[in-house]
Design a protein around this motif. Structure first.
Motif: not given
Length: 148
Positions: A1-4, A30-33, A42-44
């Motif tokens: 996930m994202l940093s502050t 899910h992953r956030e970048e 969102v992984p398959a």
């Protein structure tokens, strides 16, 4: 996930989308970048359908499904609305589309000609689409649709 720090750098569309996505799909893995923009992946659920990737770019949301398909949800087309309202409207449309795809209400059709990708599109499964051709492959989030 994202940093502050990364969250603080998000543009307004990304902030609205991220909050709406998390509210609409709180348990979805899910992953956030954060590169120069927010990317949510969102992984398959099924390898043949592929993963779902969402790119946020200040005034446009791009939703990729697998390798061959993407669509756009633009805030700038709502030029009759204040900027904040336009962003919220684009976010609502994109979240609805993603939610419907993840619930298998939307099908993805990919057409190949001579073994090469030719075109792709999506349709709501409760509508009557043009019949699939012999060269078409169809998928929902759960995996391939089998020909009847």
């Amino acid at each position: 996930m994202l940093s502050t720090e990364q969250i603080e750098q998000l543009d307004r569309l990304s902030q609205i989308f991220r909050a709406s996505f998390r509210a609409a799909l709180p348990t979805l893995p899910h992953r956030e970048e954060f590169t120069d923009r927010l990317i949510i992946t969102v992984p398959a659920k099924h390898a043949e359908t592929g993963e779902l990737t969402i790119y946020l770019d200040e005034d446009e949301i791009t939703v990729n499904i697998g390798t061959y398909f993407h669509c756009h949800f633009e805030a700038y087309i709502y030029d009759d609305l204040p900027a904040e309202d336009a962003k919220r409207k684009a976010v609502r449309s994109a979240i609805q589309y993603v939610t419907d795809f993840l619930a298998d209400r939307i099908a993805l059709r990919i057409t190949f000609e001579d073994g090469q990708y030719a075109q792709s599109g999506t349709y709501y499964r409760d509508t009557i689409p043009k019949p699939a051709g012999a060269k078409d492959q169809e998928y929902v989030w759960s995996g391939p649709l089998k020909a009847a």
